[in-house]
Design a protein around this motif. Structure first.
Motif, PDB file in Angstrom:
ATOM      1  N   GLY A  66       0.814  -1.202   0.000  1.00 21.20           N
ATOM      2  CA  GLY A  66       0.000   0.000   0.000  1.00 21.20           C
ATOM      3  C   GLY A  66       0.852   1.259   0.000  1.00 21.20           C
ATOM      4  N   GLN A  67       0.465   2.235  -0.793  1.00 21.83           N
ATOM      5  CA  GLN A  67       1.130   3.531  -0.821  1.00 21.83           C
ATOM      6  C   GLN A  67       0.117   4.582  -0.390  1.00 21.83           C
ATOM      7  N   PRO A  68       0.297   5.154   0.807  1.00 26.00           N
ATOM      8  CA  PRO A  68      -0.690   6.102   1.348  1.00 26.00           C
ATOM      9  C   PRO A  68      -1.035   7.204   0.348  1.00 26.00           C
ATOM     10  N   GLY A  69      -2.320   7.411   0.169  1.00 23.58           N
ATOM     11  CA  GLY A  69      -2.789   8.459  -0.731  1.00 23.58           C
ATOM     12  C   GLY A  69      -2.769   8.093  -2.192  1.00 23.58           C
TER      13      GLY A  69
END
Length: 254
Positions: A66-69
């Motif tokens: 997951g990559q925030p944003g």
């Protein structure tokens, strides 16, 4: 007609299975972005918490990140094919163990961690393959094979004591060129092997050694290596994470 059957797995397990298959077979490539949570909710008709549970499974398997944003992206790739016959021949001229040299060809770093070397009473099927009595013993050499510091295979290999007594194989140290090279120097080069491959639920030892995620089966190879006159010189139990590797056999029919 097949009898009716319903998939008993939970919704998030089924979603993870579908996405996992797309990743391991190359339909979702490394770096590609997964559909958004709302899109997956609509596609599968589930709540957002169910989608998050599915994605968490894939994160624990190191298949997505997951990559925030931004979203969730494929981190792992297709399953790596392993050709067993490549690793069987003895090395030449002081070359390193084939696990290491083959990794270098793929721009990877292969390494081996030796865990155990001792005479033991092997499991039943190993005793049968080696022709041992119920209380017979063999030399166990247990090791973990790694690629780029990631545990790839737990190898438990058993050798006839009368064959290896007094050699470097009984010592707790790595063998230059690997055990096939040492066996060849003793006059017992491997000439053939038989593999039986199965998918199994991992033991605690295998989960810890291979750093496996939850609910992940393993690929187990039961291998018998023969020298000339069909003498068994090694019997191995080789365990790999089932979601990362596949075995490739090239068989000539004529």
């Amino acid at each position: 007609m097949a009898r009716p059957f319903t998939d008993p797995r939970s919704a998030h397990q089924k979603i993870a299975a579908g996405l996992r298959r797309q990743i391991t077979r190359g339909d979702l490539r490394p770096g590609s972005q997964l559909p958004s949570t709302p899109a997956l909710m609509e596609e599968y008709g589930v709540a957002g918490t169910t989608v998050q549970k599915a994605l968490q499974m894939l994160k624990e398997e190191h298949l997505v990140v997951g990559q925030p944003g931004k979203g969730v992206f494929v981190q792992g790739g297709t399953q790596r094919s392993i050709s067993p016959e490549v690793y069987m021949p003895p090395t030449r001229d002081g070359q390193p163990y084939r696990w290491i040299s083959e990794a270098e060809k793929r721009s990877q770093r292969g390494s081996v961690t030796l865990l155990e070397v001792e005479p033991v009473t092997p499991p039943y099927e190993v005793r049968q393959a080696l022709g041992l009595a119920d209380n017979g013993q063999a030399l166990l050499r247990k090791q973990i094979l790694l690629l780029d510091d990631e545990p790839t295979e737990l190898a438990r290999s058993y050798y006839p004591l009368d064959l290896v007594e007094g050699t470097a194989m009984v010592e707790r140290r790595k063998i230059k060129g690997g055990t096939p090279t040492l066996l060849a120097s003793l006059g017992y080069p491997p000439v053939s092997f038989i593999d039986e491959v199965s998918s199994e639920i991992p033991t605690e030892e295998e989960v810890v050694a291979l750093e496996l995620p939850r609910d992940m089966p393993v690929m187990m190879t039961f291998r018998i290596v023969h020298a000339k006159d069909k003498r068994p010189i090694e019997v191995s139990l080789l365990t790999k994470a089932a979601h990362k590797y596949r075995v490739r056999y090239a068989i000539r029919l004529t």
